[in-house]
Design an enzyme around this catalytic site. Structure first.
Site, mmCIF file in Angstrom:
data_model
loop_
_atom_site.group_PDB
_atom_site.id
_atom_site.type_symbol
_atom_site.label_atom_id
_atom_site.label_comp_id
_atom_site.label_asym_id
_atom_site.label_seq_id
_atom_site.Cartn_x
_atom_site.Cartn_y
_atom_site.Cartn_z
ATOM 1 N N LYS A 77 0.771 -1.187 0.222
ATOM 2 C CA LYS A 77 0.126 0.171 -0.014
ATOM 3 C C LYS A 77 0.854 1.300 0.061
ATOM 4 O O LYS A 77 1.785 1.231 0.676
ATOM 5 C CB LYS A 77 -0.869 0.044 1.246
ATOM 6 C CG LYS A 77 -1.770 1.020 1.400
ATOM 7 C CD LYS A 77 -2.725 0.965 2.614
ATOM 8 C CE LYS A 77 -3.810 1.979 2.800
ATOM 9 N NZ LYS A 77 -4.574 1.866 3.935
ATOM 10 N N SER A 152 -9.734 2.180 2.807
ATOM 11 C CA SER A 152 -8.685 2.739 2.181
ATOM 12 C C SER A 152 -7.891 1.931 1.280
ATOM 13 O O SER A 152 -7.227 2.299 0.370
ATOM 14 C CB SER A 152 -7.588 3.995 3.007
ATOM 15 O OG SER A 152 -7.224 3.165 3.706
ATOM 16 N N SER A 176 -9.995 -0.281 7.144
ATOM 17 C CA SER A 176 -9.388 -0.110 5.718
ATOM 18 C C SER A 176 -8.767 -1.415 5.010
ATOM 19 O O SER A 176 -8.175 -1.405 4.151
ATOM 20 C CB SER A 176 -8.168 1.018 5.947
ATOM 21 O OG SER A 176 -8.986 2.095 5.707
#
Lengths: 485, 95
Positions: A77, A152, A176
């Protein structure tokens, strides 16, 4: 040779036995990433570094005694600092930020021999539940047209679901990791707060943020967490606890496992089809000998209000460092220092980040601190006590991850509050700091459903065991979206 | 509780956060909605509850006061917008 549907476990065997090399594997995945670039799951693809790392991995594999994950591709990420590689956090503010050091998680996975292929799309500064707040545009859910992957960690979930990479890192502040894992039909684990180092993981809300693995299977999540977890002296809130072997108990029997179902997880807010899907999954556990017990979380409804004080308050403090002075975006021709701060931050941050900075600034300002921030911290304790009390009588708690399957792009952007309310089943777990997983548990209208499994502090091995046993009797986790087979 | 556009402008200034004038109204609406959501917290009495700042309730860990890293000023300043002679440059603060 179809390598892309293989799990970490299978890829490891193939590499260790010399069936294929890390370079072959790396090129195969890089090709898929390019082929499916329309998913927009990557912000940066680091081809040259990946090939160099794969060469090194192959040398280690040839020499023998290479660690289990050596040579297996993955991606991070874009919230994890990667030395020499752009680390944008999904924001224009950090579009020019080349991280000067590695996050501990990145170092740990490098040491485990994994080969990073690049950086994954995400909501700006991890603030969002749909990936739509990313400066780089939303990533797409591979399961359905014009559908969000969740957020997210939306790029991580979309890329693993589409089999562009076998595993990814994610972070979870209010859901997330689990929510995008649920929306994209993969396995996601948010460890206990403090289990995985936050060093070099760009901070959103420091008392809630936690990194974790996003994989196809629970067995893979165990392998990946093994490499990620551990005490880190560079993180002042890192847990000084031994890391158990997460793979040894995967096959333990679930006979007499006590599963708590919070009645508040199944109230009117839950979509009927979702309720049915979760009940079906829970029944599967009954077949395996588990006992189902109703529990209660009387303060659950207050989790969202408390979160939307605590998280913005912490974010308003954390994001002060983005000031246009030492790194990141700087406005042109500042008139004076205030102008430099105001315009650099005004230009660099997107709308959702600004909303949260404003709310946090307000909540922490004189006159409102007790009414908002202290009140929220008190409610945080009540919510935590709901969970710890329930976990005295049950081994794990189960429920949905989300009230509905993945929603359409643009469907919830007009009303931020509606987007926030959809995080009701995940947010409370961050407030308590407990570990929780999302595993694939069926489909509604061809969109994946996630089952949430919540455990006691540092009970990741138990969660992985419970998840793995379900994946022995179901094949939801093996489904690949149409067009990505 | 509802905020006014003046409130929002004041908060934005406190946060040193530039907001386009044309967006102030929508931020005001969003923030008022968020505060309405937050006000649900007052539905319960928390007088005797100890605030929870952190999930692990641990004490701050300390380490020996020893140098553990080399100075990396040049390395870190290589990504700065503007530096001179090892210093970060900002617009003039004092005349």
């Amino acid at each position: 040779m179809t390598m892309h549907t293989k799990t970490l476990k299978q890829l490891s065997q193939g590499l260790q036995t010399g069936e294929y090399s890390s370079q072959e594997l790396t090129l195969a995945y890089l090709n898929r990433i390019q082929q499916y670039s329309a998913l927009n799951s990557f912000i940066s693809v680091t081809e040259a570094q990946a090939i160099a790392a794969a060469k090194q991995a192959d040398a280690l594999l040839t020499a023998g005694n290479a660690p289990l994950l050596t040579g297996i591709p993955m991606a991070h990420k874009d919230i994890f600092c990667t030395q020499g590689v752009k680390t944008s956090c999904g924001s224009k503010m950090l579009d020019n930020f080349i991280a000067p050091y590695n996050a501990t998680v990145v170092d740990n996975l490098n040491a485990a021999g994994m080969v990073s292929l690049g950086k994954l799309n995400m909501d700006e500064f991890a603030m969002g539940s749909s990936n739509e707040t990313s400066f780089y545009g939303t990533a797409y859910n591979p399961w359905a047209d014009n559908t969000v992957p969740g957020g997210s960690s939306g790029g991580s979930a979309a890329a693993v679901a589409a089999r562009l990479i076998p595993a990814a890192t994610g972070t979870d502040t209010g859901g997330s990791i689990r929510q995008p894992a649920a929306f994209c039909g993969i396995t996601g684990l948010k460890p206990t707060y403090g289990r995985v180092s936050r060093y070099g993981m760009i901070a959103y809300a420091s008392s809630l943020d936690q990194g974790g693995p996003m994989t196809q299977t629970a067995e893979d999540a165990a392998l990946m967490l093994q490499a990620m977890a551990g005490f880190d002296p560079k993180d002042s809130t890192s847990a000084q606890q031994d890391v158990p072997n997460y793979s040894t108990n995967l096959n333990n029997s679930l006979q007499d496992l006590k599963i708590g179902l919070p009645k508040e997880f199944f109230d009117e807010g839950l979509n009927n089809d979702m309720a049915t899907a979760i009940e079906t999954a829970v029944n599967e556990y009954k077949q395996m000998g588990a006992e189902i017990i109703e529990v209660s979380m009387p303060h659950l409804k207050l989790a969202i209000p408390a979160y939307y004080v605590i998280a913005p308050a912490e974010c308003s403090a954390n994001l002060q460092r983005m000031d246009g002075v030492r790194f990141g975006h700087r406005c042109d021709n500042p008139e004076d220092l205030n102008d430099l701060y105001i315009r650099s931050r005004g230009e660099g941050f997107g709308t959702e980040v600004k909303r949260r900075i404003l709310v946090g600034t307000y909540a922490l300002s004189a006159g409102y601190y007790d009414a908002h921030y202290i009140k929220a911290q008190k409610i945080r304790r009540l919510i935590t006590e709901d969970f710890t009390k329930a976990l005295e009588s049950v081994d794990v708690i189960m429920g949905p991850v989300t009230p509905t399957p993945a929603f359409g792009i643009g469907e919830k952007t007009a009303d931020p509050i509606e987007m926030y309310l959809a995080d009701i089943y995940t947010i409370a777990i961050n407030l308590a700091g407990l570990p929780a997983m999302s595993i694939p548990a069926g489909f509604i209208d061809n969109k994946p459903v996630g089952l949430q499994i919540i455990g006691n502090y540092f009970a990741e091995a138990k969660l992985l065991n419970v998840a793995h046993q379900y994946q022995q009797v179901t094949n939801w986790h093996q489904q690949t979206p149409k067009g990505f087979e | 509780m509802s905020l006014t556009t003046d409130d929002v402008n004041k908060i934005a200034y406190l946060a040193r956060l530039g907001i386009n004038a044309k967006d102030t109204a929508s931020y005001t609406e969003n923030l008022s909605d968020m505060l309405k959501l937050v006000e649900q917290m007052s539905s319960i009495d928390t007088d005797n509850v100890t605030p929870m700042a952190h999930p692990l309730d641990t004490i701050q860990r300390l380490r020996p006061d020893k140098i553990i890293e080399d100075n990396q000023r040049d390395h870190f300043q290589s990504i700065a917008p503007q530096t001179e002679e090892g210093l970060y440059l900002v617009p003039k603060v004092l005349d």
